[in-house]
Enzyme design. Structure first.
Site: not given
Ligand code: XMP
Length: 508
Positions: A53, A80-81, A166, A168, A222, A364
């Site tokens: 963040g 991180c944060y 990070h 991710e 969808d 998705k």
């Protein structure tokens, strides 16, 4: 089902943490950082992750989770944060540092638990302005970089970990492995998040619901998957409605009808409202005005249908996905933006129906996996995104029958040629647009004043930015030849070489 909860402290990458964890077949959900202890308990998480963040933990207004959350004694991972928050909370010190942004080399000091099997030294993505100056008592450094001495820390007996980088983002080598180590080894979560399992439990849940369900289908993956899932649960209590607005791709209305009615055998109505849409668009040239008219007309036709139905409907099904939920502000971080493309403005509010959103927990690609399981034709679920207002945004100026026809046939040619060249699946969108420009051509010995068609093919990851695709010249030539040969009204074909920004993907 085992679950990992990610507390969102506002990083633009927060939802990617969930994405990556789900790739390991473990369910992960993003929640606001200030979720109450009671609410969090209801999730029964196997572990908690604090996201990154933009704030500084030493700031008096820094976002903090509720204190009692630490008393749950669950495995914790701070990113991180979140890492700095853990350092701060467990008695270490965080200080302002030189801003570090980009890829750094992480040296692994302890090849256990979190960093197990990651390798001795890997690239890790950093994006921070603060760093841990003193690590908390009981913690040890398990990885460092040149500039961050405590880039990864652990208190293994408490199962609390912090990493400055990070994991991710794709730029961190072995990032998925690190997250996988946390969820599988540290939290001991079971890998029970599979699309088959998801389908089974949602069908069971939906079959317990009473009343008739109305589902508007567009032919997109969808709404199709939402409809088929509900159909499995409630059978003929589901009614699918398709509104043909006259602004679809060539033959699309017939393909959709055939698929739902003949293939999937669902209760299906197709409403040919094209005359009404095209009539209302007459004389309108402003792009936003066109969008508004198409949206309003859709709501009118759709509600009209629903209100006339006997017996009445209780539910309105929608193909909302997880990113839509995040975008419309479930997460309270600054990454929350409101969707800018509202196609059916205010539909649910105007209809006195309860909303059923069977895909609202899915990304998705997870929906695409279900589409595969349900035997939805691949052509449909691999098809490029198509704007809600349809070809009205690809026809510059007034929508006329001739321009509509040119746009449909030329776009079909673009699609066919890209498919044949094996490039269709590699680009984000590919179509032809047409406006009012005319240019001179020669046919036989005669001069002819015909339309100019613009080809637009772009590469993109999320449609926020896009780059024009460097198609081979021979392919462009072939597309151009086919368009001028097969569509009498066209004399010139151009290729759009503007990226987004400053251009947008659609011309209107
Ligand atoms: P732009 O043109 O804004 O498009 O670069 C970004 C992505 O959104 C699609 N698009 C729309 N989708 N309703 C939609 O559902 C709209 O009004 C609309 N306008 C653009 C576009 O096709 C691209 O994928």
């Amino acid at each position: 089902m085992d679950k990992i909860v990610v507390l969102d402290f506002g990083s633009q990458y927060s939802h990617l943490i969930c994405r990556r964890i789900r790739e390991s077949s473990v369910y992960a959900e993003l929640v606001p950082f200030d979720i109450s202890y009671e609410e969090l308990q209801e999730h029964s998480p196997k572990g908690i992750i604090f996201s990154g963040g933009p704030s500084s933990v030493y700031n008096s207004k820094a976002p903090m989770p509720e204190d009692k959350i630490f008393e749950m004694n669950l495995p914790l991972l701070g990113i991180c944060y979140g890492h700095q928050l853990i350092v701060n909370r467990f008695g270490g010190k965080v200080k302002r540092a030189n801003r570090e942004y980009g890829s750094s080399l992480l040296t692994v000091d302890e090849d256990r638990d979190l960093l197990n099997g990651v390798g001795r030294s890997v690239r890790a993505w950093m994006s921070h302005g603060d760093e841990a100056e003193e690590i908390p008592p009981g913690f040890q450094v398990i990885g460092h970089t040149k500039s961050a001495r405590a880039a990864a820390i652990a208190s293994e007996d408490r199962a609390v970990y912090g990493i400055q980088f990070h994991p991710e983002v794709v730029h961190t080598e072995q990032g998925t492995k690190i997250l996988k180590n946390f969820v599988l080894k540290v939290c001991g979560a079971r890998q029970d998040w599979t699309m088959e399992g998801f389908m089974e439990s949602s069908v069971e849940k939906i079959s317990g619901m009473e009343g008739n369900v109305l589902c508007g289908v567009s032919g997109g993956v969808d709404s199709t998957v939402a409809a088929l899932l509900i159909h499995k649960a409630v059978g003929d209590r589901l009614k699918c409605v398709f509104v043909n607005n006259g602004l679809l791709r060539l033959d699309e209305e017939n393909e959709i009808e055939e698929m739902f009615r003949d293939n999937f055998k669902v209760n299906f109505s197709s409403i040919d409202a094209s005359k009404g849409f095209l009539g209302r668009l007459k004389g309108i040239t402003d792009p936003e005005e066109k969008r508004k008219v198409v949206g309003e007309e859709f709501v009118r036709v759709f509600t009209d249908f629903a209100e006339k139905s006997d017996p009445p409907f209780k539910w309105l099904a929608q193909g909302t996905l997880y990113p839509d939920i995040i975008e419309s502000g479930v997460s309270k971080g600054p990454a929350a933006v409101i969707k800018s493309h509202h196609n059916v403005g205010g539909l649910p509010e105007r209809m006195n129906l309860e909303i059923l959103e069977p895909l609202k927990e899915l990304y998705k690609d997870e929906v695409r996996q279900i589409a595969k399981i349900l035997n939805v034709p691949e052509r449909l679920f691999m098809r490029h995104p198509f704007p809600g207002p349809g070809l009205s945004v690809r026809i510059i100026g007034e929508v006329t029958p001739t321009k509509l026809w040119i746009c449909k046939v030329a776009s079909r040619i673009v699609e066919e040629e890209l498919l044949e060249a094996g490039l269709y699946g590699k680009v984000w969108q590919a179509y032809a647009a047409v406006g009012d420009d005319k240019a001179v051509g020669v046919v036989g010995d005669k001069r002819k004043y015909g339309s100019v068609v613009m080809i637009r093919v772009v590469d993109s990851i999320d449609a926020m930015t896009a780059d024009w695709t460097r198609l081979p010249h021979e392919l462009l030539e072939k597309i151009s030849n086919r368009i001028t040969n097969e569509i009498e009204e066209v004399t010139w074909v151009t290729y759009a070489v503007s990226s987004k920004p400053p251009a947008t993907i659609e011309p209107q």
